[in-house]
Motif scaffolding. Structure first.
Motif, PDB file in Angstrom:
ATOM      1  N   TYR A 249     -29.975  36.052 -52.547  1.00 55.58           N
ATOM      2  CA  TYR A 249     -29.652  35.128 -53.687  1.00 55.58           C
ATOM      3  C   TYR A 249     -30.797  34.041 -54.190  1.00 55.58           C
ATOM      4  O   TYR A 249     -31.415  34.033 -55.097  1.00 55.58           O
ATOM      5  N   GLN A 250     -31.123  33.380 -52.770  1.00 52.41           N
ATOM      6  CA  GLN A 250     -32.144  32.290 -53.218  1.00 52.41           C
ATOM      7  C   GLN A 250     -33.497  32.735 -52.349  1.00 52.41           C
ATOM      8  O   GLN A 250     -33.482  32.510 -51.220  1.00 52.41           O
ATOM      9  N   ALA A 251     -34.488  33.205 -53.026  1.00 50.85           N
ATOM     10  CA  ALA A 251     -35.669  33.927 -52.271  1.00 50.85           C
ATOM     11  C   ALA A 251     -36.403  32.597 -51.656  1.00 50.85           C
ATOM     12  O   ALA A 251     -37.131  33.018 -50.594  1.00 50.85           O
ATOM     13  N   GLY A 252     -36.395  31.695 -51.999  1.00 52.51           N
ATOM     14  CA  GLY A 252     -37.207  30.532 -51.408  1.00 52.51           C
ATOM     15  C   GLY A 252     -36.300  29.627 -50.451  1.00 52.51           C
ATOM     16  O   GLY A 252     -36.720  28.572 -50.151  1.00 52.51           O
ATOM     17  N   ASP A 253     -35.082  30.054 -50.036  1.00 52.47           N
ATOM     18  CA  ASP A 253     -34.198  29.369 -48.902  1.00 52.47           C
ATOM     19  C   ASP A 253     -34.782  29.853 -47.912  1.00 52.47           C
ATOM     20  O   ASP A 253     -34.480  30.722 -46.924  1.00 52.47           O
ATOM     21  N   VAL A 254     -35.841  29.026 -47.340  1.00 51.94           N
ATOM     22  CA  VAL A 254     -36.448  29.163 -45.920  1.00 51.94           C
ATOM     23  C   VAL A 254     -35.460  28.769 -44.799  1.00 51.94           C
ATOM     24  O   VAL A 254     -35.312  29.593 -43.732  1.00 51.94           O
ATOM     25  N   ALA A 255     -34.385  27.863 -45.383  1.00 54.90           N
ATOM     26  CA  ALA A 255     -33.627  27.460 -44.288  1.00 54.90           C
ATOM     27  C   ALA A 255     -32.789  28.391 -43.808  1.00 54.90           C
ATOM     28  O   ALA A 255     -32.201  28.899 -42.708  1.00 54.90           O
ATOM     29  N   ALA A 256     -32.195  29.468 -44.878  1.00 51.83           N
ATOM     30  CA  ALA A 256     -31.108  30.408 -44.660  1.00 51.83           C
ATOM     31  C   ALA A 256     -31.844  31.450 -43.537  1.00 51.83           C
ATOM     32  O   ALA A 256     -31.253  31.912 -42.808  1.00 51.83           O
ATOM     33  N   LEU A 257     -33.167  31.984 -44.086  1.00 52.93           N
ATOM     34  CA  LEU A 257     -33.836  32.860 -43.477  1.00 52.93           C
ATOM     35  C   LEU A 257     -34.092  32.353 -41.858  1.00 52.93           C
ATOM     36  O   LEU A 257     -34.080  33.292 -40.957  1.00 52.93           O
ATOM     37  N   ASP A 258     -34.484  31.115 -41.816  1.00 50.47           N
ATOM     38  CA  ASP A 258     -34.757  30.419 -40.486  1.00 50.47           C
ATOM     39  C   ASP A 258     -33.593  30.690 -39.646  1.00 50.47           C
ATOM     40  O   ASP A 258     -33.756  31.198 -38.371  1.00 50.47           O
ATOM     41  N   LEU A 259     -32.468  30.290 -40.174  1.00 45.14           N
ATOM     42  CA  LEU A 259     -31.178  30.433 -39.366  1.00 45.14           C
ATOM     43  C   LEU A 259     -30.817  31.884 -39.181  1.00 45.14           C
ATOM     44  O   LEU A 259     -30.399  32.138 -38.110  1.00 45.14           O
ATOM     45  N   LEU A 260     -31.152  32.776 -40.207  1.00 47.21           N
ATOM     46  CA  LEU A 260     -30.820  34.162 -40.002  1.00 47.21           C
ATOM     47  C   LEU A 260     -31.560  34.804 -38.551  1.00 47.21           C
ATOM     48  O   LEU A 260     -30.950  35.443 -37.972  1.00 47.21           O
ATOM     49  N   TRP A 261     -32.719  34.436 -38.575  1.00 44.87           N
ATOM     50  CA  TRP A 261     -33.468  35.210 -37.496  1.00 44.87           C
ATOM     51  C   TRP A 261     -33.344  34.520 -36.000  1.00 44.87           C
ATOM     52  O   TRP A 261     -33.146  35.204 -34.991  1.00 44.87           O
ATOM     53  N   LYS A 262     -33.152  33.322 -36.047  1.00 48.64           N
ATOM     54  CA  LYS A 262     -32.179  32.382 -35.004  1.00 48.64           C
ATOM     55  C   LYS A 262     -30.892  33.230 -34.696  1.00 48.64           C
ATOM     56  O   LYS A 262     -30.464  33.297 -33.246  1.00 48.64           O
ATOM     57  N   TYR A 263     -29.964  33.462 -35.723  1.00 49.48           N
ATOM     58  CA  TYR A 263     -28.730  34.125 -35.329  1.00 49.48           C
ATOM     59  C   TYR A 263     -28.905  35.392 -34.829  1.00 49.48           C
ATOM     60  O   TYR A 263     -28.330  35.848 -33.755  1.00 49.48           O
ATOM     61  N   TYR A 264     -29.960  36.219 -35.282  1.00 50.42           N
ATOM     62  CA  TYR A 264     -30.223  37.558 -34.694  1.00 50.42           C
ATOM     63  C   TYR A 264     -30.822  37.618 -33.296  1.00 50.42           C
ATOM     64  O   TYR A 264     -30.334  38.247 -32.445  1.00 50.42           O
TER      65      TYR A 264
END
Length: 1366
Positions: A1045-1060
């Motif tokens: 939804y929020q292409a600029g949401d670095v925090a979400a992506l950052d958390l997602l790779w940590k989750y993976y």
């Protein structure tokens, strides 16, 4: 009458109430359209008097004009009460004088026989009291109000008795048993007694303020003044003569008497509304006195003799015999509540009324300045078509509020009572009156009206005048009059229209009679319908038959809503009553007032259009009752369609407006200042007394019951039976076919049903609000209002009852909550008050409200409970009750209550339950997944759910704050021991425990949207590490959706790779890291991108080590290549950052380098080449594997030049060091790739630049050694350079520079052979000696004159010897 369940499309309940409220306003306004007496008399200004009574419409004969009301009586004789037997015996003892009169203020009659006075109730002849403490014959008596502050409170009236000798004031008090004036007591001792000074007092009158005026037979006006104590210049009680001048005491009394003929004062009347006093003399002179604005003064204004009055009257009524205008038998003030411009009426012996004013019209606020005749009203009998009977021999009269009673002598033992009044003809624009005659046994001694105590809130209209009887007849009893004669009391009642209708229904045994139809003709249909409702809503069992008949008449003659056409005003059944030719006598059966028609304009509906969407209902003022709708209704060329609501509809609205009239526009509250030790506190108290609210509420409830009961039935079209009403005017509607007419008729009736439903809603709301106000008043309204917020109190101050009922639902809810809280604070159960509120105001206090109150009660009980088990049981019961509530809860308040008792599990449970109740169909979840912005319902449901979830996250936030130790040091406010810890504050351990408990319960929920809200909150609170601890199936979808939804949401992506990474999904983690590194934006700098790429490579390597696949291997290769280019990009960035030129271009380039990972071509062309970054270009060429020797040599030359240029300002030694350090670093980078490190070129170029700049001869070869160039290769290079005979050295006049360098180099090597590998040392020695031998031959061949050459030769020889010894 069926109101149905129809609603207007798109209208809120608030709109319905406001529309119905405007209908009430409209009818209130119409009820205020009654004209002033001067307007009814057609008197434009005071100097243009008029006459009336000469036309048929002045006294309409209801029988002759076809209305059909032959016996519509104006008066009803209630009863005749004979004199008490004890009094009859007293007549035989009379010696000197006998008088009789009435005290209407206390419902008593009085009789004086000689010196004794007897007082009794004229209603039943009871409570006979007498006073025999006077020795002289009583000449006159009066009951007056005492002045305030003089006597004790139990003295309610003063009885003033005048004898030939003195005037006595007696105190009157009452014992209150069943009524206010039940048992009368006369104080035995007179309060005051003063001599009459031989003045015969003929009449005594008191004012509202307590002043006492007396009429003297000598023609003088006297005042009896009394006070509490004697003053310096005045006694406690004295008699003042207001008719003589201040110098009259200088003239002897016998001279005063001889100068004028005596004209006794026989009548005094006081207008308490204007503070004017009028006197009438025996010969007919009328005097006017001004009592001042405050009623305390007195000055004579005018005195008009009878002959002037007769002259003026005959001039106005030229055709009337002058004898009809004299003598005068009665005068009566006309108070401001009856007329603004007309102030006095005088009645003659023939019943003629002469109306006067004391002020020019328009100056009613000024003091009286004259007495001018403005109208002559002839009595019945002067019409050309009238019966020969007319009033005559009038010896006594009475006039008040438009009603006149005349006592005409028939014989010595009988009178004929004439009553004349206009109650049957309100809202006309000329004075129309009816009259009735009733015989009375005996000659009348006195006549008066029984005083009616109006409710405290009943006020006049905005114009200051009392409304017509028809407006107040539902609330005020009929007027009663007492006629006193020697035979006893004759009590008669002035019939109101409702009384006349009731009598007609009884006489005719139902509504199916011409007389009842005629009543609807006489009064406009809606007025008659409103009158019917008074009877139909009556709950008395004794009047049930009349109520049923009235209901039948209401439906039978109430008409129907109809369409008409606006070619002209529709005049349905013009009344036969009134002047011909329209004018002010033409009445429409459907029009609400004398000048306005109850209709509204709208186009014709198109065929098939739904009626609730095809009409614009009634307009009130400039505001539409309902929102206007676009329609195109065409009824024919040149016509506009109107709808007129029926008399039933308008009658209900009219009756409702009249019930609410006293309080509808009054403020609900008033300020009451109260003095306390802390100062003045201003309370808000209710403006209405509980009794007044109860009276009006009973009327509203009766109307509500009637409307509710009859809304279940459809009575069909009204039977206008013989009334001549037709729905459409035939000559206008002739062009339409019958089917269209019927369709329009049906649509008009449907529109009326919608309007009636809205009125019904308003009735219910008003009924509930009045009931609530009554309960609040009974529970100390001011203390409940004090608990409101300041804004709510300010709002409450400004609200009228209308606004409070229509728009004050939230305020009502707040007041109810304060009332419930009062019970809870007193530890009292709320069951009883909840049941009462549910009965009184179910829409303001619903079942859910009652449930909330009970739950709140359980919460408060839990707070006070000492037993943990009992406490938990009550908390769980409160939670259960709250979860059963269907309407939206004030969740934040309930959660605060739960938090105050640390019931955090209840907060989680309740909020999640309420979220599901607000969105039972899970529309919010569909909206969340589908992402359809146009789904407004989904948006609303999602927002409603988030409001519920917010309470949980706020609770978590509070607990997290409380669970963290506060580091701030508390500074003591005063000396002494440390303050006691706050008992209400949780310990850190408890807060941490509750926080973990709330998290545990929250994460157990299967509500996906709640998890989304919780994760969002953790994000916003920068608690992403907490998210990684969560193990739920909702976290991964949330992170995916948030990042998509929020292409600029670095925090979400950052958390997602940590989750993976945590769940060991390395391929996914690597791809997200790569995506993060490659995404455009300035929020991630280049260094962070390189770190992310590095992390991605690590994850990719981990992925390939677990699962070997070509795709993963290829992805890893791509990442490594990107990393290599990224490092080049970092070099370019650093080079640009170190540029001294700066400027916008450099800054722009730096920004581009930071915001993206660029390809190698772009790096070279747009950055390295553009900004001439030779070192970077060299690195890029090296990375790309491109080889061009000229390009590479050029790059190295640029690198060297740049370093020489950058160190230009430094000392030579410093320059050598800095240049060496820089070139050493670069050289080592490319040393192993000789193609990109052409050290022969570099060495030669460095030696040339060093020579030019006069630098040390040994630093260049030392630099090369430091870079890693082997010593022998370097020595061979220098030898080749010397032997190449480059002309450069001669051009700079340094032909032997290279030999100096070689000597220096060989000498260093000979001194430190460790530089040379062991296996090359022999070769070095042989090669070195060969080189030296060649150089010596070369030098010796040159002229030895040059000292430098000789020195160099010597140096080489020394070196040769040194090397031979190695």
């Amino acid at each position: 009458m069926s109101y149905g369940n129809m609603t207007t499309a798109g209208m809120s309940h608030q709109d319905m109430l406001e529309g119905a409220g405007r209908l009430v306003d409209k009818h209130l306004l119409e009820d205020r359209t009654s004209l002033d007496l001067s307007e009814l008399f057609k008197v434009p200004i005071h100097s243009q008097p008029t006459v009336s009574g000469l036309h048929d419409f002045d006294y309409p004969s209801l029988l002759d004009t076809g209305v059909g009301l032959e016996g519509l009586s104006e008066i009803s004789q209630i009863k005749r009460v004979p004199l008490p037997p004890e009094l009859v015996e007293q007549f035989s003892r009379m010696q000197c004088n006998c008088m009789m009169g009435l005290f209407p203020d206390i419902d008593r009659a009085w009789l004086s026989i000689d010196s004794d006075i007897f007082v009794w109730k004229f209603e039943d002849g009871g409570d006979l009291a007498y006073f025999d403490g006077i020795n002289e014959t009583i000449l006159s008596a009066a009951l007056v109000k005492p002045r305030k502050g003089i006597f004790q409170s139990h003295i309610q009236f003063l009885l003033v008795l005048a004898t030939p000798v003195d005037i006595v004031l007696l105190g009157v008090s009452f014992s209150h048993t069943n009524s206010e004036y039940d048992e009368m007591h006369l104080l035995p001792e007179p309060l005051f007694s003063i001599p009459t000074d031989n003045t015969y007092i003929m009449n005594i009158v008191g004012t509202e303020s307590g002043r006492i005026f007396m009429a003297g037979k000598d023609g003088c006006l006297y005042e009896l003044a009394y006070q509490a104590d004697d003053g310096w210049f005045s006694r406690k009680c004295r008699k003042i003569n207001h008719s003589t001048s201040t110098l009259s005491f200088l003239v002897p009394s016998f001279l005063n008497f001889s100068f004028g003929e005596e004209d006794s004062l026989v009548q005094i009347k006081v207008d308490n509304t204007r503070n004017i006093l009028y006197c009438r003399t025996e010969k007919g002179t009328i005097q006017v006195y001004d009592l001042g604005v405050d009623g305390r003064g007195l000055s004579k204004v005018a005195s008009i003799p009878l002959q002037n009055i007769v002259h003026n009257a005959s001039h106005v009524a030229r055709t009337i015999d002058r004898s009809n205008f004299k003598p005068l038998v009665h005068i009566a003030p006309i108070p401001s509540t009856e007329s603004t411009n007309v102030h006095l009426v005088a009645i003659t012996q023939t019943g003629v009324r002469l109306y006067f004013t004391t002020n020019p019209f328009g100056s009613q606020k000024g003091r009286p300045s004259m007495l001018t005749l403005i109208h002559v009203r002839l009595p019945p009998g002067f019409l050309t078509s009238a019966a020969p009977q007319r009033p005559n021999n009038i010896h006594m009269a009475y006039y008040q509020q438009g009603c006149m009673l005349l006592m005409a002598s028939q014989s010595e033992n009988s009178d004929l009572l004439w009553t004349v009044g206009s109650d049957s003809f309100p809202f006309h624009n000329q004075l129309m009156e009816s009259h009735t005659t009733v015989p009375v046994d005996g000659r009348t001694w006195s006549v008066c009206e029984v005083e009616y105590q109006r409710p405290s809130q009943t006020e006049g209209d905005i114009n200051g005048r009392d409304p017509p009887v028809v407006v107040t007849q539902h609330a005020q009893p009929p007027r009663k009059f007492v006629v006193l004669s020697a035979q006893g009391s004759h009590i008669v009642s002035k019939l109101r229209p409702v009384d006349q209708l009731r009598q007609l229904l009884i006489d005719c045994q139902g509504p199916d009679a011409d007389e009842v139809k005629a009543f609807f003709r006489l009064h406009k249909i809606e007025q008659a319908c409103a009158t019917c409702l008074i009877l139909a809503c009556n709950r008395l069992a004794s009047d049930q038959q009349v109520a049923d008949w009235a209901k039948m008449a209401f439906f039978q003659y109430g008409g129907e809503a109809v369409y008409t056409y606006g070619a002209g005003d529709r005049q349905m059944m013009p009344s036969n009553i009134g002047p011909a030719g329209g004018g002010y006598g033409s009445m429409s059966m459907y029009s609400p007032g004398p000048q306005q028609q109850h209709s509204f304009t709208l186009p014709t509906p198109m065929q098939g259009m739904h009626p609730t969407q095809a009409s614009t209902p009634m307009m009130y003022g400039a505001q539409p009752m309902y929102p206007p709708m676009d329609m195109t209704m065409q009824g024919g060329p040149g016509f506009i369609q109107n709808i007129s609501f029926s008399g039933k509809h308008n009658g209900i609205c009219l009756f409702l407006s009249r019930i609410l009239r006293p309080i509808w526009e009054m403020s609900v509250t008033k300020e009451f200042p109260c003095q306390t030790p802390e100062g003045t506190i201003v309370y808000l108290t209710c403006n209405f007394a509980s009794e007044d609210l109860g009276f009006i509420l009973d009327n509203v409830r009766e109307l509500s019951d009637f409307v509710d009961f009859n809304s279940k039935f459809d009575m069909g079209p009204s039977d206008m039976g013989g009334m001549g009403g037709v729905p459409f005017t035939p000559h206008i509607m002739g062009h339409m076919d019958e089917q269209t007419r019927r369709k329009l008729q049906v649509e008009a009736q449907k529109l009326e049903k919608v309007s009636l439903q809205h009125v019904q809603e308003l009735i219910h709301r008003v009924e509930e609000v009045l009931g609530l106000l009554r309960v609040l008043v009974d529970h100390q309204f001011h203390t409940l209002a004090a608990c409101l917020t300041k804004d709510q109190q300010n709002q409450l101050k400004t609200l009228s009852l209308k606004q409070f009922a229509i728009t004050g639902k939230e305020l009502c809810g707040s007041m109810i909550q304060n009332l419930i809280n009062r019970y809870i604070d007193d530890n009292a159960t709320t069951d009883a008050i909840s049941i009462r509120l549910r009965e009184i105001c179910p829409s303001l206090y619903s079942t859910d409200d009652a449930t909330c109150s009970k739950a709140n009660e359980m919460l408060q009980a839990a707070k006070l409970s000492q037993s943990p088990a009992e406490r938990r049981q009550r908390l769980m019961e409160a939670l259960r009750l709250y979860k059963n509530v269907n309407q939206p809860l004030a969740l934040s308040e309930v959660c605060n209550q739960f938090a105050s008792v640390h019931f955090y599990e209840g907060i989680v449970d309740l909020c999640l339950t309420m979220a599901n109740k607000r969105d039972p169909q899970r529309l919010a979840l569909h909206f969340y997944h589908d992402d359809m912005p146009e789904d407004m319902q989904g948006v609303q449901e999602l927002m409603a759910r988030k409001d519920c979830y917010k309470c949980i996250t706020e609770t978590l936030g509070y607990l997290m704050t409380a669970s963290v130790p506060q580091g701030a040091t508390v500074i003591p406010k005063s000396p002494g021991p440390p303050p006691a810890p706050d008992a209400s504050r949780m310990s850190i351990e408890d807060a941490d425990h509750y926080k973990n408990e709330v998290f545990r319960l929250a994460l157990k929920s299967d509500d996906e949207l709640f998890h989304v809200s919780l994760y969002e909150w953790l994000f916003n609170m920068n608690m992403t590490e907490k998210l990684l601890e969560i193990q739920t199936p909702f976290l991964e979808p949330f992170l995916k959706q948030r990042s998509s939804y929020q292409a600029g949401d670095v925090a979400a992506l950052d958390l997602l790779w940590k989750y993976y990474e945590k769940i060991e999904n390395y391929p996914a983690a690597a791809r997200i890291l790569a995506r993060l590194a490659e995404r455009h934006g300035t929020d991630v700098d280049l260094q962070k991108r390189i770190v992310l790429l590095s992390r991605a490579i690590m994850c990719a390597k981990s992925a390939t080590s677990r699962v070997a696949s070509a795709a993963e291997g290829e992805f890893l290769h791509e990442l490594e290549e990107k990393m290599e280019v990224a490092r080049l990009q970092m070099n370019v960035l650093r080079a640009l950052s170190q540029e001294t030129i700066g400027g916008p271009n450099v800054q722009e380039a730096i920004s581009k380098l930071e915001s993206d990972l660029l390809d190698i071509t772009m790096l070279y062309e747009e950055f390295a080449d553009r900004f001439d970054l030779s070192e970077c270009k060299l690195a890029i060429v090296n990375c790309a594997g491109l080889y061009d020797s000229a390009l590479i040599e050029n790059l190295w030359q640029n690198i060297v030049d740049k370093e020489f240029e950058n160190t230009r300002s430094s000392a030579t030694s410093v320059r050598v060091k800095n240049i060496g350090n820089k070139l050493c670093a670069v050289g080592k980078t490319y040393f192993k790739a000789e193609r990109y490190f052409p050290f022969p070129f570099i060495t030669k170029y460095l030696e040339q630049r060093s020579c030019e700049n006069g630098m040390d001869v040994g630093w260049v070869y030392q630099l090369m050694l430091d870079i890693g160039v082997p010593a022998l290769r370097l020595l061979e290079l220098y030898d080749r350079m010397f032997k190449s005979r480059d002309p450069f050295w001669s051009s700079v006049d340094r032909p032997w520079h290279l030999l100096h360098v070689i000597h220096h180099f060989l000498n260093k090597l000979a001194s430190n052979t460790a530089v040379i590998p062991l296996y090359e040392r022999r070769q070095f020695s042989t090669l070195g000696l060969d080189y030296i031998a060649c150089y010596l031959v070369e030098l010796q061949s040159v002229s030895s004159v040059d000292p430098n050459v000789r020195t160099l030769v010597q140096s080489f020889r020394n070196l040769q010897g040194k090397m031979e010894r190695l």
